[in-house]
Design an enzyme around this catalytic site. Structure first.
Site, PDB file in Angstrom:
ATOM      1  N   LYS A  90       0.853  -1.196   0.000  1.00  0.00           N
ATOM      2  CA  LYS A  90       0.000   0.000   0.000  1.00  0.00           C
ATOM      3  C   LYS A  90       0.876   1.229   0.000  1.00  0.00           C
ATOM      4  CE  LYS A  90      -3.962   2.109   0.323  1.00  0.00           C
ATOM      5  NZ  LYS A  90      -3.582   2.849  -0.906  1.00  0.00           N
ATOM      6  N   LYS A 126       5.502   2.065  -2.974  1.00  0.00           N
ATOM      7  CA  LYS A 126       5.348   3.380  -3.598  1.00  0.00           C
ATOM      8  C   LYS A 126       5.621   3.230  -5.081  1.00  0.00           C
ATOM      9  CE  LYS A 126       4.546   7.670  -2.289  1.00  0.00           C
ATOM     10  NZ  LYS A 126       3.807   8.103  -1.084  1.00  0.00           N
ATOM     11  N   GLY A 165      -2.916   8.299  -4.282  1.00  0.00           N
ATOM     12  CA  GLY A 165      -2.299   9.529  -4.772  1.00  0.00           C
ATOM     13  C   GLY A 165      -1.051   9.921  -4.004  1.00  0.00           C
ATOM     14  N   ASP A 166      -0.328  10.834  -4.568  1.00  0.00           N
ATOM     15  CA  ASP A 166       0.799  11.528  -3.926  1.00  0.00           C
ATOM     16  C   ASP A 166       1.002  12.785  -4.775  1.00  0.00           C
ATOM     17  OD1 ASP A 166       3.039  10.944  -1.739  1.00  0.00           O
ATOM     18  OD2 ASP A 166       4.102  11.802  -3.436  1.00  0.00           O
ATOM     19  N   SER A 378      -7.046   5.786   3.669  1.00  0.00           N
ATOM     20  CA  SER A 378      -7.073   4.848   2.537  1.00  0.00           C
ATOM     21  C   SER A 378      -7.453   3.452   3.035  1.00  0.00           C
ATOM     22  CB  SER A 378      -5.697   4.778   1.872  1.00  0.00           C
ATOM     23  OG  SER A 378      -5.488   5.876   1.017  1.00  0.00           O
TER      24      SER A 378
END
Ligand code: NDP
Ligand code: 2IT
Length: 446
Positions: A90, A126, A165-166, A378
């Site tokens: 995640k 990531k 998202g980021d 999340s």
């Protein structure tokens, strides 16, 4: 450094050349863990550090797409699946021209311990791309996302790896990515979080990182019988995290006097109001303009290339990007009377800056604790999806708030257990690490 930590750290540098951000993230964690290995030698025996610093899997792939002029463009996509000891992978996706493997590895490494601190069942990962969404049309962004997912779909799934998202990835990008994944796989499952409400998103997910960072600051302040009311706050960035940090600060009676973007900083001595914040939402999320326009609209000072850290304030919320506060900037903040720093961004303070804050007894909330509200929510989005439910705002916000209170407590308690009460860097790293390390031992030598 202890011999064990030194050996592993040197090995990480040697095996991962030219990845300074990854080295920095590893160093910060390993330095904190030294007293753990003295107390509990089994972690060394099981070679936990050697294993935890090596990602379980990395995929890197070509992302070709066609721009509005009919030209073929080529970007690079990647996903680092770092650790699945305590749950499915995640972590977010970042679209920014600066993205490289070292940056995605630092973010994935941080995510392991952050996700552990949330108390939910999520491993660390990531991903991202050097694609720059700035100046691209919606159709270009869509074609890029479709192309990225035609490769990434092989590696993700609701119980496998769940991106979100980021920087540069918000609800628009998540929608295009989700639509493509569903089209390819013929499945409807929570393969992504940060979805829009219409198709399984969670209320409060957009707000969660910023709100969580402020909740964490509140908990730190409570340990010194302080609160946010009337405090002058410095916020950097003007994206998702900065916007909702500002909103929560205003709600709690604090005064946010700065916002920024990669071009410069605005200083609004009267404070950002709810009305001015509405302008920022529209400017950044709809028009996708520059923060300079805030200064023009409200007649305040704009500093091209400026950073908020030169402005006097009591609480700093770095909420833009990594290494945005260096040693000198930390000293200026301290000289100007900062009492707390809550990291909304990932690794915004350099190691030297962190040392300045800790030496000066500034309440310092490291990103893996302070910004964990985003990934926590999340996790709550996934729980709602798997249960075919949608919870109301109060329910999600209340659970987020409780998770942040608990993360603060876990970090504080661990800092006390290791004789440095209030050192949240130490506490967060140790508390986050132990759960993952123990899970790894229990599952055998993978
Ligand atoms: P956004 O893309 O919404 O906003 C990013 C903001 O930071 C923009 O104002 C951007 O300015 C600025 N910024 C980005 N890169 C740079 C840079 N290299 N130099 C100066 N300014 C920069 O991203 P988010 O708000 O989602 O993310 C901000 C930080 O929070 C990141 O560190 C991210 O990893 C972290 N984070 C995000 C979470 C989330 O849920 N979104 C969760 C936990 C952490 P410009 O528009 O000019 O590029
Ligand atoms: O850095 C982070 O924690 C995020 N970008 C959010 C990750 C997520 O899966 O929500």
């Amino acid at each position: 450094m202890s011999k064990y930590v030194e050996r592993v750290y040197n090995h990480v540098i040697e095996k991962n050349p030219a990845q300074p951000d990854f080295h920095q993230a590893v160093k910060e964690v390993l330095d904190s863990l030294m007293p753990v290995f003295e107390k509990e030698p089994r972690f060394e025996k099981y070679k936990i550090l050697e294993r935890i610093t090596e990602p379980e899997r990395i995929v890197i792939f070509r992302v070709p797409w066609v721009d509005d002029n009919g030209e073929i463009q080529v970007n690079r996509g990647m996903r680092v699946q770092f650790n699945s000891a305590i749950g499915p992978y995640k972590g977010g996706l970042r679209f920014h021209p600066s993205v490289n493997l070292g940056i995605i590895k630092f973010l994935g490494f941080e995510q392991i311990f952050k996700n552990s601190l949330t108390g939910l069942s999520m491993g660390g990962a990531k991903g991202g791309s050097d694609f720059d969404p700035k100046g691209k049309s919606d159709n270009e962004v869509m074609r890029f996302c479709q192309s990225l997912m035609t490769e990434l779909f092989k590696y993700v799934g609701g119980r496998v790896d769940v991106p979100a998202g980021d920087i540069g990835v918000g609800a628009r990008e998540i929608g295009y990515l989700f639509g493509t994944w569903k089209k390819i796989t013929q499945r409807f499952e929570p393969v992504l979080t940060g979805k829009s409400l219409e198709y399984g998103g969670s209320l409060i997910r957009p707000e969660a990182t910023g709100y969580g960072s402020v909740y964490f600051a509140q908990e730190m302040l409570k340990t010194r019988n302080e609160d946010l009311k009337g405090k002058v706050c410095l916020v950097s960035g003007s994206g998702n995290v900065a916007q909702y940090t500002t909103e929560k600060c205003i709600d709690l009676g604090a005064k946010v006097v700065t916002l920024s973007d990669s071009s410069g900083m605005v200083h609004d001595p009267d404070g950002v109001t709810k009305e001015k914040l509405e302008f920022v939402f529209e400017l950044k999320n709809v028009k996708r303009g520059r923060i300079k326009e805030y200064a023009e609209k409200f007649g305040v000072e704009y500093y091209p290339d400026g950073q908020p850290w030169t402005i006097p304030g009591e609480i700093a919320f770095p909420s833009a990007t990594q290494n945005e506060i260096n040693n000198d900037e930390a000293k200026v903040l301290v000289d100007n009377g900062v009492i707390a720093v809550s990291e909304g961004a990932n690794m915004p303070s350099t190691i030297e800056a962190i040392d300045v804050f800790l030496e000066n007894k500034v309440l310092f909330g490291p990103g893996k604790a302070a910004n964990a509200g985003g990934v926590s929510t999340s996790g709550l989005e996934m729980a709602q999806n798997f249960g075919f439910e949608s919870w109301n705002r109060e329910t999600v916000d209340d659970r987020l708030h409780k998770i942040m209170i608990n993360i603060h407590k876990m970090a504080y308690d661990a800092s006390k257990d290791y004789d440095d009460p209030g050192n949240y860097v130490l506490g967060a790293n140790i508390a986050g690490f132990k759960k993952v390390a123990n899970a790894m031992i229990l599952q055998g030598h993978w």
